[in-house]
Scaffold this motif. Structure first.
Motif, short mmCIF file in Angstrom:
data_model
loop_
_atom_site.label_atom_id
_atom_site.label_comp_id
_atom_site.label_asym_id
_atom_site.label_seq_id
_atom_site.Cartn_x
_atom_site.Cartn_y
_atom_site.Cartn_z
N TYR A 108 0.85 -1.19 0.00
CA TYR A 108 0.00 0.00 0.00
C TYR A 108 0.88 1.24 0.00
O TYR A 108 1.78 1.38 0.85
CB TYR A 108 -0.91 0.02 1.23
CG TYR A 108 -2.04 -0.98 1.18
CD1 TYR A 108 -3.19 -0.70 0.45
CD2 TYR A 108 -1.93 -2.20 1.84
CE1 TYR A 108 -4.23 -1.62 0.40
CE2 TYR A 108 -2.97 -3.13 1.79
CZ TYR A 108 -4.12 -2.83 1.06
OH TYR A 108 -5.15 -3.74 1.01
N THR A 127 -0.99 -1.06 -4.45
CA THR A 127 -2.30 -0.43 -4.30
C THR A 127 -2.06 0.96 -3.75
O THR A 127 -1.49 1.11 -2.67
CB THR A 127 -3.18 -1.24 -3.33
OG1 THR A 127 -3.35 -2.57 -3.86
CG2 THR A 127 -4.54 -0.59 -3.16
N THR A 171 -6.95 4.75 -6.28
CA THR A 171 -7.81 5.64 -5.51
C THR A 171 -7.24 7.06 -5.56
O THR A 171 -6.04 7.26 -5.40
CB THR A 171 -7.91 5.16 -4.05
OG1 THR A 171 -8.58 3.90 -4.03
CG2 THR A 171 -8.68 6.15 -3.18
N SER A 183 -12.80 6.15 -5.73
CA SER A 183 -12.21 4.83 -5.53
C SER A 183 -13.10 3.82 -6.23
O SER A 183 -14.23 3.56 -5.80
CB SER A 183 -12.13 4.51 -4.03
OG SER A 183 -11.42 3.31 -3.81
N LEU A 221 -8.21 -4.19 6.72
CA LEU A 221 -8.30 -3.86 5.31
C LEU A 221 -8.16 -5.11 4.45
O LEU A 221 -8.92 -5.31 3.49
CB LEU A 221 -7.22 -2.83 4.97
CG LEU A 221 -7.14 -2.28 3.56
CD1 LEU A 221 -8.44 -1.58 3.17
CD2 LEU A 221 -5.98 -1.30 3.43
N GLU A 222 -7.22 -5.95 4.80
CA GLU A 222 -7.02 -7.19 4.05
C GLU A 222 -8.21 -8.14 4.20
O GLU A 222 -8.52 -8.90 3.28
CB GLU A 222 -5.73 -7.89 4.53
CG GLU A 222 -4.46 -7.15 4.16
CD GLU A 222 -4.19 -7.20 2.68
OE1 GLU A 222 -3.68 -8.23 2.21
OE2 GLU A 222 -4.48 -6.20 1.98
N ARG A 223 -8.89 -8.08 5.36
CA ARG A 223 -10.09 -8.90 5.57
C ARG A 223 -11.34 -8.24 5.00
O ARG A 223 -12.43 -8.80 5.12
CB ARG A 223 -10.29 -9.16 7.08
CG ARG A 223 -9.24 -10.02 7.73
CD ARG A 223 -9.68 -10.46 9.12
NE ARG A 223 -9.89 -9.32 10.02
CZ ARG A 223 -8.98 -8.85 10.86
NH1 ARG A 223 -7.77 -9.40 10.91
NH2 ARG A 223 -9.25 -7.83 11.65
N GLU A 224 -11.18 -7.08 4.40
CA GLU A 224 -12.27 -6.30 3.80
C GLU A 224 -13.30 -5.84 4.82
O GLU A 224 -14.48 -5.63 4.50
CB GLU A 224 -12.94 -7.07 2.65
CG GLU A 224 -11.97 -7.39 1.53
CD GLU A 224 -12.64 -8.07 0.35
OE1 GLU A 224 -13.81 -8.49 0.48
OE2 GLU A 224 -11.99 -8.17 -0.71
N GLU A 225 -12.86 -5.67 6.08
CA GLU A 225 -13.73 -5.07 7.09
C GLU A 225 -13.86 -3.57 6.86
O GLU A 225 -14.86 -2.96 7.24
CB GLU A 225 -13.17 -5.35 8.49
CG GLU A 225 -13.19 -6.83 8.86
CD GLU A 225 -12.48 -7.11 10.17
OE1 GLU A 225 -12.21 -6.14 10.92
OE2 GLU A 225 -12.19 -8.29 10.45
N SER A 227 -12.91 -0.60 3.69
CA SER A 227 -12.42 -0.37 2.33
C SER A 227 -11.32 0.69 2.40
O SER A 227 -11.22 1.46 3.35
CB SER A 227 -13.54 0.13 1.42
OG SER A 227 -13.96 1.43 1.80
N LEU A 228 -10.50 0.72 1.36
CA LEU A 228 -9.47 1.75 1.29
C LEU A 228 -10.10 3.13 1.27
O LEU A 228 -9.59 4.07 1.89
CB LEU A 228 -8.59 1.53 0.06
CG LEU A 228 -7.35 2.40 -0.06
CD1 LEU A 228 -6.43 2.24 1.13
CD2 LEU A 228 -6.60 2.06 -1.36
N GLU A 230 -12.84 4.09 2.75
CA GLU A 230 -13.23 4.45 4.11
C GLU A 230 -12.05 4.97 4.91
O GLU A 230 -12.18 5.92 5.69
CB GLU A 230 -13.85 3.25 4.82
CG GLU A 230 -15.25 2.89 4.37
CD GLU A 230 -15.77 1.66 5.08
OE1 GLU A 230 -16.74 1.80 5.85
OE2 GLU A 230 -15.19 0.57 4.88
#
Length: 269
Positions: A108, A127, A171, A183, A221-225, A227-228, A230
């Motif tokens: 990132y 990313t 993004t 994004s 972030l990796e678990r998609e809890e 988003s970038l 957010e």
């Protein structure tokens, strides 16, 4: 507290170590603009990450370690990197090689200022969050084959940010009195920021906040809890909240330090 940034902050846990709290690296600053390194690094520390690494010219490293002795002046494990603040294309030197190398890796990156001119987004493996102001976006779009003047960008900021996101696949946070966040398919005009932020160095602080919140929330972030988008929106909110809490004329280093107070109040509520 009903803010995006409050959900991105957490108190240290007994089982934490410096790595689990987040490690953010910086390739920022130059002999002409050494303060950019100090501002971004200070902001990241005040957000509450576990470690900050810095890579840059010896002269900047010397100044930085005097201001922030906790900084580690060597490469190593990082969950995010902040690139380009205080670096110009003409004077990038060894910083350019570091920036280009990081863009070849799956990581990132917060891409600010001079780094916007250096990365080939067609081959970039990272990313990225790009944080241009209108003038920097005009230069970037010109490099990508879409010539828009600063005046044209300011006349349609959403449209320009969407073009940049489409051309880079990344993004975009187009900075200004009202930041525009794009994004993927999401396009959002963020609430107006305090006018006091129109002063040198506040963008360097914002880049540091974004990098810190990415690192601190890397696993989520990796678990998609989260988003970038957010995380970037939360960083912009935190940046604005710190500015709004400062009475009188704002200086960028004051802003970076004020972030600590906003973070503490959020964690206590």
């Amino acid at each position: 507290m009903n803010t995006t940034y409050a959900r991105l902050l957490r108190k240290p846990r007994a089982e934490d170590d410096k790595y689990s709290r987040g490690v953010v690296g910086f390739v920022t600053g130059s002999e002409g603009y050494p303060g950019a390194a100090i501002l971004g690094v200070t902001a990241a520390i005040r957000v509450g990450v576990g470690m900050v690494r810095y890579l840059g010219p010896q002269s900047v490293s010397n100044l930085l370690i005097e201001a922030r002795p906790e900084v580690v002046l060597q490469s190593g494990r990082c969950q995010s990197w902040v690139l380009g603040s205080g670096i110009s294309l003409e004077s990038a030197g060894e910083q350019a090689a570091r920036i280009i190398e990081l863009a070849t890796q799956p990581c990132y990156l917060v891409v600010d200022a001079g780094a916007l001119d250096l990365i080939d987004f067609a081959s970039c493996q990272a990313t990225c969050v790009l944080t241009p102001h209108s003038g920097e976006l005009s230069r970037l779009l010109g490099r990508l084959g879409s010539n828009l003047s600063r005046e044209q960008i300011d006349a349609d900021r959403e449209g320009a940010a969407k073009i940049a996101a489409a051309l880079t696949g990344q993004t975009i946070l187009l900075k200004g009195h009202q930041n525009v966040l794009v994004s993927g398919a999401q396009v959002k005009v963020l609430p107006a920021a305090p006018a006091s932020l129109a002063t040198a160095g506040t963008g360097d602080v914002l880049a540091g906040v974004i990098g810190a919140l990415i690192a601190a929330n890397f696993d989520a972030l990796e678990r998609e809890e989260f988003s970038l988008a957010e995380i970037v929106e939360g960083a912009a909110q935190l940046h604005s909240a710190a500015a709004a809490s400062i009475e009188g004329p704002l200086a960028a280093l004051d802003l970076a330090n004020e972030i600590q107070k906003i973070v503490w109040r959020s964690l206590e509520n």
